[in-house]
Write a protein that holds these residues in place. Structure first.
Motif, PDB file in Angstrom:
ATOM      1  N   VAL A  58       0.865  -1.181   0.000  1.00  0.00           N
ATOM      2  CA  VAL A  58       0.000   0.000   0.000  1.00  0.00           C
ATOM      3  C   VAL A  58       0.897   1.223   0.000  1.00  0.00           C
ATOM      4  N   GLU A  59       0.651   2.129  -0.919  1.00  0.00           N
ATOM      5  CA  GLU A  59       1.453   3.347  -1.030  1.00  0.00           C
ATOM      6  C   GLU A  59       0.535   4.557  -1.080  1.00  0.00           C
ATOM      7  N   PHE A  60       0.836   5.580  -0.270  1.00  0.00           N
ATOM      8  CA  PHE A  60       0.068   6.818  -0.292  1.00  0.00           C
ATOM      9  C   PHE A  60       0.494   7.650  -1.501  1.00  0.00           C
ATOM     10  N   HIS A  64      -4.973  11.426   0.765  1.00  0.00           N
ATOM     11  CA  HIS A  64      -6.294  10.791   0.734  1.00  0.00           C
ATOM     12  C   HIS A  64      -6.435   9.752  -0.378  1.00  0.00           C
ATOM     13  N   THR A  65      -5.357   9.383  -1.026  1.00  0.00           N
ATOM     14  CA  THR A  65      -5.406   8.392  -2.096  1.00  0.00           C
ATOM     15  C   THR A  65      -4.306   7.363  -1.885  1.00  0.00           C
ATOM     16  N   ILE A 135      -4.801  -1.154  -7.916  1.00  0.00           N
ATOM     17  CA  ILE A 135      -5.802  -0.090  -7.969  1.00  0.00           C
ATOM     18  C   ILE A 135      -5.328   1.131  -7.185  1.00  0.00           C
ATOM     19  N   GLU A 136      -5.896   2.279  -7.514  1.00  0.00           N
ATOM     20  CA  GLU A 136      -5.777   3.495  -6.712  1.00  0.00           C
ATOM     21  C   GLU A 136      -7.173   3.850  -6.220  1.00  0.00           C
ATOM     22  N   SER A 291       0.804  19.079   2.005  1.00  0.00           N
ATOM     23  CA  SER A 291       1.157  17.669   2.096  1.00  0.00           C
ATOM     24  C   SER A 291       0.052  16.835   2.734  1.00  0.00           C
ATOM     25  N   VAL A 292      -0.680  17.416   3.683  1.00  0.00           N
ATOM     26  CA  VAL A 292      -1.707  16.660   4.397  1.00  0.00           C
ATOM     27  C   VAL A 292      -3.089  16.844   3.765  1.00  0.00           C
ATOM     28  N   LEU A 293      -3.389  18.008   3.229  1.00  0.00           N
ATOM     29  CA  LEU A 293      -4.681  18.277   2.580  1.00  0.00           C
ATOM     30  C   LEU A 293      -5.864  17.972   3.501  1.00  0.00           C
ATOM     31  N   SER A 294      -5.771  18.448   4.727  1.00  0.00           N
ATOM     32  CA  SER A 294      -6.847  18.221   5.683  1.00  0.00           C
ATOM     33  C   SER A 294      -7.925  19.280   5.514  1.00  0.00           C
TER      34      SER A 294
END
Length: 357
Positions: A58-60, A64-65, A135-136, A291-294
């Motif tokens: 699993v790779e970020f 959020h993706t 998949i993404e 970087s976080v996109l919160s």
């Protein structure tokens, strides 16, 4: 004994899911409950497909993706074998046209069937089909407690047939261990950069769709069980300590130093020094948000807000205006010198208590 084990698991993962599947009994209870609902609503039992998933990586891609690579499999009855009526009414045959999994909300790079072999299921011959996938998929993750807090990555697993009364169930016989902290379905070398893995498990999500996908007799209009594979993760704090906390502390130490070494008769140079620190803080803050996109204000951001306030107060008191008799300016300067660290740690203690308690 089963209840006490569940309580321990709740404490370990810090989150309890009432529809979590951790053993054969919990799966049978869930399936039996839904079969009764299916008989009441549709006058027929649901067909089930034993399915399993194994994750290699699993790779970020961003906050959020995630990109997921792995293998999944499904079990079916052979077409030329006489089975007990209970199995015929429960499972699909190998000639079922809608084998495989659909990952809603995911961008599929690859789903390829690799092989099919004969196996034994419930003491009868059966057929196992396997696929590789890449998949993404988007995740709804909360970063309000950043850099602390925990999250769960979720893979929603749908049957490729949206119209049939088919329920996917986890193939529990495919795993040596099922307890979440044993991380079933994850490779031994599995890791996610910047995160610790605390567990994995299957669960169900009851969903009522807002449309019938063009079929008025579709089964998913009422609450339908969707199989979900979840991975519990927590962020590694050491990375944030080095990249974010240490630079913030350095800026605060420099601000504290400016309080005592500045010459108020040279207010212009004092402003230049404070402006330099301000740009350092702003750029680091912007980098954090990008970087976080919160969508929420994060816990760590209050450190930046507090630093902005202190920086503004120090800039205001950087001029010698004692001739004008501004006692308020002198009082602020005195308070900052005496209680600089008390203000910082006291404010963060209040913020921490608000966020975590």
């Amino acid at each position: 004994p089963q209840q006490s084990k569940a309580v321990v698991d709740s404490a370990v993962t810090d989150k309890w899911d009432p529809k979590r599947i951790i053993d054969r009994q919990s799966l049978n209870d869930f399936v039996d409950d839904y079969q009764q609902e299916s008989l009441a609503l549709y006058n027929e039992p649901a067909r089930i497909i034993p399915s399993g998933i194994y994750i290699y990586s699993v790779e970020f891609m961003d906050s959020h993706t995630i990109k997921v690579t792995g293998t999944f499999w499904q079990k079916f009855l052979q077409t030329d074998i006489r089975y007990p009526e209970s199995m015929v009414d429960t499972y699909h045959y190998a000639d079922y046209d809608n084998k495989g999994l659909f990952f809603p909300g995911g961008h599929v790079s690859e789903i390829e069937q690799t092989d099919s072999i004969e196996i034994v299921m419930d003491n009868y011959p059966a057929v196992l089909f396997r696929w590789n996938f890449d998949i993404e998929i988007e995740q709804q993750l909360s970063y309000s407690l950043y850099p602390f807090g925990k999250n769960e990555l979720s893979l929603l697993l749908w049957s490729t047939d949206l119209d049939d009364n088919t329920v996917l169930i986890p193939d529990l016989e495919g795993y040596k261990q099922l307890y979440p902290t044993d991380k079933p379905g994850l490779d031994n070398n599995f890791h996610i950069k910047g995160w610790d893995i605390s567990g994995s498990y299957y669960s169900y999500k009851m969903e009522s769709y807002l449309c019938n996908f063009g079929n008025t007799s579709m089964f998913g209009i009422n609450e339908f069980p969707e199989l979900v594979y979840k991975i519990s993760i927590s962020r590694k704090f050491i990375d944030i300590l080095i990249c974010k906390i240490v630079p913030l502390l350095v800026v605060l130490v420099l601000l504290f130093t400016i309080l005592f070494v500045r010459v108020k008769s040279d207010g212009f140079n004092n402003i230049i020094g404070c402006s330099g620190l301000f740009f350092v803080l702003v750029l680091d803050h912007i980098n954090l948000r990008e970087s976080v996109l919160s969508e929420q204000i994060m816990y760590l951001e209050y450190c930046y807000f507090l630093s902005y306030i202190l920086l503004l107060l120090i800039t205001i008191t950087s001029f010698d205006i004692s001739k004008n008799g501004c006692s308020y300016n002198m009082w602020v300067d005195t308070v900052l010198k005496k209680y600089f660290w008390t203000i910082i740690f006291g404010s963060m203690a209040i913020i921490t208590a608000t966020f975590f308690y």
